[in-house]
Design an enzyme around this catalytic site. Structure first.
Site, PDB file in Angstrom:
ATOM      1  N   ASN A   9      30.743 -19.470  61.856  1.00  0.00           N
ATOM      2  CA  ASN A   9      29.736 -20.358  61.274  1.00  0.00           C
ATOM      3  C   ASN A   9      29.313 -21.339  62.367  1.00  0.00           C
ATOM      4  O   ASN A   9      30.061 -22.252  62.692  1.00  0.00           O
ATOM      5  CB  ASN A   9      30.363 -21.083  60.073  1.00  0.00           C
ATOM      6  CG  ASN A   9      29.485 -22.191  59.526  1.00  0.00           C
ATOM      7  OD1 ASN A   9      28.324 -22.318  59.891  1.00  0.00           O
ATOM      8  ND2 ASN A   9      30.051 -23.012  58.648  1.00  0.00           N
ATOM      9  N   TRP A  10      28.118 -21.130  62.903  1.00  0.00           N
ATOM     10  CA  TRP A  10      27.666 -21.981  64.013  1.00  0.00           C
ATOM     11  C   TRP A  10      27.236 -23.364  63.548  1.00  0.00           C
ATOM     12  O   TRP A  10      26.924 -24.230  64.359  1.00  0.00           O
ATOM     13  CB  TRP A  10      26.503 -21.311  64.751  1.00  0.00           C
ATOM     14  CG  TRP A  10      26.872 -20.085  65.528  1.00  0.00           C
ATOM     15  CD1 TRP A  10      28.080 -19.437  65.540  1.00  0.00           C
ATOM     16  CD2 TRP A  10      26.012 -19.332  66.407  1.00  0.00           C
ATOM     17  NE1 TRP A  10      28.034 -18.339  66.375  1.00  0.00           N
ATOM     18  CE2 TRP A  10      26.764 -18.249  66.915  1.00  0.00           C
ATOM     19  CE3 TRP A  10      24.682 -19.460  66.799  1.00  0.00           C
ATOM     20  CZ2 TRP A  10      26.228 -17.311  67.805  1.00  0.00           C
ATOM     21  CZ3 TRP A  10      24.152 -18.525  67.689  1.00  0.00           C
ATOM     22  CH2 TRP A  10      24.923 -17.473  68.191  1.00  0.00           C
ATOM     23  N   LYS A  11      27.161 -23.566  62.249  1.00  0.00           N
ATOM     24  CA  LYS A  11      26.719 -24.845  61.674  1.00  0.00           C
ATOM     25  C   LYS A  11      25.400 -25.274  62.306  1.00  0.00           C
ATOM     26  O   LYS A  11      24.570 -24.431  62.632  1.00  0.00           O
ATOM     27  CB  LYS A  11      27.813 -25.904  61.828  1.00  0.00           C
ATOM     28  CG  LYS A  11      29.161 -25.413  61.283  1.00  0.00           C
ATOM     29  CD  LYS A  11      30.157 -26.504  61.073  1.00  0.00           C
ATOM     30  CE  LYS A  11      31.441 -25.911  60.522  1.00  0.00           C
ATOM     31  NZ  LYS A  11      32.387 -26.889  60.078  1.00  0.00           N
ATOM     32  N   SER A 201      39.788 -25.324  61.199  1.00  0.00           N
ATOM     33  CA  SER A 201      40.407 -25.576  62.511  1.00  0.00           C
ATOM     34  C   SER A 201      41.131 -24.359  63.088  1.00  0.00           C
ATOM     35  O   SER A 201      42.196 -24.498  63.709  1.00  0.00           O
ATOM     36  CB  SER A 201      41.353 -26.785  62.442  1.00  0.00           C
ATOM     37  OG  SER A 201      40.637 -27.945  62.070  1.00  0.00           O
ATOM     38  N   GLY A 222      34.616 -22.177  62.479  1.00  0.00           N
ATOM     39  CA  GLY A 222      33.514 -23.109  62.716  1.00  0.00           C
ATOM     40  C   GLY A 222      33.376 -23.432  64.185  1.00  0.00           C
ATOM     41  O   GLY A 222      32.829 -22.646  64.961  1.00  0.00           O
TER      42      GLY A 222
END
Ligand code: PGA
Length: 246
Positions: A9-11, A201, A222
């Site tokens: 998830n590259w946000k 994390s 993430g």
């Protein structure tokens, strides 16, 4: 269907050029990995660009990080399931950042899950407790609400990501034994054939602990997913540990 998966998830990270470079590096490093599915979820603006890099039907599948549930209409700023379907296969739904910063609730999440399934997308349903507790009730409740009105036969068509909020972006990853216990608890909802991922994390140093737990099918990564070498290393460990057990 349960299968080994690593999703990134590259946000809201990467500019256009970064997305191109990152996608190229990830593609090259996972190209020869067997036995796992790799999903990347860039910002929606870059999905077509990333698709051009990774190609259709290749090793990497694409997803988006959110969408609206209506098929089309006067909804300024939103993207629809049908638009997503043109370029991607997956959609992250109900990420804790959407819930915390954009007011998404369990009803919205449920509408989006139903819309994704109607459009032939695979929803990655995120659930997780805000505070550390014994066996957390919050993610189980969120999951039950997310699956409301979804016929049981479609449970195998979704992915669930268990992401304790206190572990996301904090460097305080949840212990693999704890995650395994919560995942089993979530599966009681009827998820015997559903892939369940862990997120919070995850990095190349702690990935092995999760890979060794048969309850955990995959990861939603993430911040480590926007560092190509780090993400590649996570994918490699997952493939190595899971391949013979699939
Ligand atoms: P993190 O994020 O790996 O940076 O903790 C996980 C996620 O938000 O999906």
């Amino acid at each position: 269907m349960r299968r080994p998966i690593v999703a990134g998830n590259w946000k809201m990270y990467t500019r256009s050029a970064d997305a191109h470079i990152l996608a190229t590096a990830v593609r090259n490093s996972v190209m020869n990995l067997e036995g796992i599915e790799v999903i990347i979820c860039p910002p929606a603006l870059w999905v077509s660009e990333v698709l051009a890099v990774v190609g259709r039907g290749g090793k990497i599948e694409l997803g988006v990080q959110n969408m609206y549930f209506e098929a089309e209409g006067a909804y300024t700023g939103e993207i629809s399931p049908l638009m997503v379907r043109d370029v991607a296969k997956y959609v992250i739904i109900g990420h804790s950042e959407r819930r915390a910063y954009f007011g998404e609730n369990n009803l919205d999440v449920n509408e989006k899950v139903l819309a994704a399934l109607r459009s032939g997308l695979v929803p990655i349903i995120c659930v997780g407790e805000r505070k550390r507790e014994g066996l957390p009730k919050e993610p189980r409740y969120q999951l039950e609400e997310a699956l409301h009105r979804v016929p049981k036969k479609h449970y195998r068509d979704v992915i669930v990501a268990y992401e304790p909020v206190w572990a996301i972006g904090t460097g305080e990853n949840a212990e693999p034994e704890y995650v395994a216990k919560v995942v089993s608890y979530l599966r009681e909802v009827g998820l015997a054939d559903t892939p369940v991922l862990y997120g919070g994390s995850v990095n190349s140093k702690n990935v092995e602990g999760y890979a060794r737990r048969p309850e955990i099918d995959g990861l939603l990564v993430g911040s480590a997913s926007v560092r190509a070498a780090e993400f590649a290393s996570i994918c490699q460990t997952w493939a190595k540990e899971k391949i013979f057990k699939a």
